[in-house]
Scaffold this motif. Structure first.
Motif, short mmCIF file in Angstrom:
data_model
loop_
_atom_site.label_atom_id
_atom_site.label_comp_id
_atom_site.label_asym_id
_atom_site.label_seq_id
_atom_site.Cartn_x
_atom_site.Cartn_y
_atom_site.Cartn_z
N SER A 91 34.06 -100.12 -58.32
CA SER A 91 34.01 -100.77 -59.75
C SER A 91 34.73 -99.65 -60.62
O SER A 91 35.11 -100.23 -61.56
CB SER A 91 32.50 -100.83 -60.01
OG SER A 91 31.80 -99.53 -60.31
N PHE A 106 37.73 -100.89 -63.15
CA PHE A 106 37.75 -100.60 -64.53
C PHE A 106 38.86 -99.90 -65.06
O PHE A 106 39.42 -100.43 -65.96
CB PHE A 106 36.45 -99.99 -64.98
CG PHE A 106 36.06 -99.73 -66.33
CD1 PHE A 106 35.79 -100.57 -67.15
CD2 PHE A 106 36.35 -98.16 -66.84
CE1 PHE A 106 35.66 -100.24 -68.43
CE2 PHE A 106 35.92 -97.95 -68.00
CZ PHE A 106 35.69 -99.03 -69.02
N LEU A 151 36.15 -103.04 -77.32
CA LEU A 151 35.69 -103.97 -76.26
C LEU A 151 35.02 -103.01 -75.24
O LEU A 151 33.89 -103.24 -74.50
CB LEU A 151 36.50 -105.04 -75.78
CG LEU A 151 35.97 -105.98 -74.94
CD1 LEU A 151 34.67 -106.67 -75.34
CD2 LEU A 151 36.94 -106.82 -74.28
N ILE A 152 35.87 -102.07 -74.80
CA ILE A 152 35.62 -100.96 -73.85
C ILE A 152 34.27 -100.35 -74.25
O ILE A 152 33.34 -100.14 -73.37
CB ILE A 152 36.70 -100.06 -73.55
CG1 ILE A 152 37.64 -100.82 -72.84
CG2 ILE A 152 36.27 -99.05 -72.47
CD1 ILE A 152 39.34 -100.18 -72.89
N ALA A 194 31.91 -101.19 -76.40
CA ALA A 194 30.84 -101.74 -76.47
C ALA A 194 30.28 -102.32 -75.09
O ALA A 194 28.97 -102.27 -74.78
CB ALA A 194 31.18 -103.24 -77.32
N CYS A 195 31.05 -102.47 -74.13
CA CYS A 195 30.61 -102.74 -72.65
C CYS A 195 29.91 -101.47 -72.19
O CYS A 195 28.58 -101.54 -71.52
CB CYS A 195 31.63 -103.08 -72.02
SG CYS A 195 32.46 -104.75 -72.17
N LEU A 196 30.40 -100.53 -72.48
CA LEU A 196 29.84 -99.11 -72.04
C LEU A 196 28.26 -98.76 -72.49
O LEU A 196 27.27 -98.62 -71.86
CB LEU A 196 30.70 -97.97 -72.16
CG LEU A 196 32.02 -98.00 -71.33
CD1 LEU A 196 32.92 -96.72 -71.73
CD2 LEU A 196 31.75 -97.91 -69.74
N LEU A 228 26.43 -101.07 -73.90
CA LEU A 228 25.57 -102.32 -73.56
C LEU A 228 25.02 -101.78 -72.28
O LEU A 228 23.65 -102.09 -71.90
CB LEU A 228 26.52 -103.65 -73.59
CG LEU A 228 25.41 -104.71 -72.94
CD1 LEU A 228 24.34 -105.12 -73.97
CD2 LEU A 228 26.32 -106.00 -72.85
N GLN A 229 25.90 -101.54 -71.22
CA GLN A 229 25.48 -101.09 -69.66
C GLN A 229 24.40 -99.81 -69.71
O GLN A 229 23.47 -100.09 -69.15
CB GLN A 229 26.78 -100.67 -69.02
CG GLN A 229 26.37 -100.43 -67.59
CD GLN A 229 26.26 -98.82 -67.52
OE1 GLN A 229 26.49 -97.77 -68.30
NE2 GLN A 229 25.15 -98.61 -66.61
N LYS A 230 24.61 -98.92 -70.72
CA LYS A 230 23.83 -97.79 -70.88
C LYS A 230 22.36 -98.10 -71.44
O LYS A 230 21.26 -97.84 -71.26
CB LYS A 230 24.19 -96.82 -71.82
CG LYS A 230 23.39 -95.54 -71.75
CD LYS A 230 23.96 -94.65 -72.66
CE LYS A 230 23.06 -93.44 -72.77
NZ LYS A 230 21.69 -93.51 -72.86
#
Length: 63
Positions: free
Chosen positions: A2, A6, A37-38, A40-42, A44-46
């Motif tokens: 993954s 990424f 965006l990158i 924000a995704c990290l 959110l995942q955390k």
């Protein structure tokens, strides 16, 4: 695997921006949008992972 996907997606995005035939301010706008965006995704995942770990910890202490 993954992480490789990424990194490949990020590289493809910024290579595409480099080759884009637009003024520099347009490229900058897309680059900052992509970076946001990158991040924000990290985040959110955390956050989701931390919330799930907290739920497991609470379940363990209730038993």
């Amino acid at each position: 695997m993954s992480w490789a996907g990424f990194v490949l997606a990020i590289m493809a995005q910024y290579i595409g921006l480099y080759n884009l035939q637009e003024p520099l301010y347009v490229k900058g706008y897309y680059a900052i949008g992509g970076a946001f965006l990158i991040v924000a995704c990290l985040v959110l995942q955390k956050t989701i992972r931390d919330n799930e770990e907290d739920k497991l910890s609470l379940e363990d202490t209730e038993e």
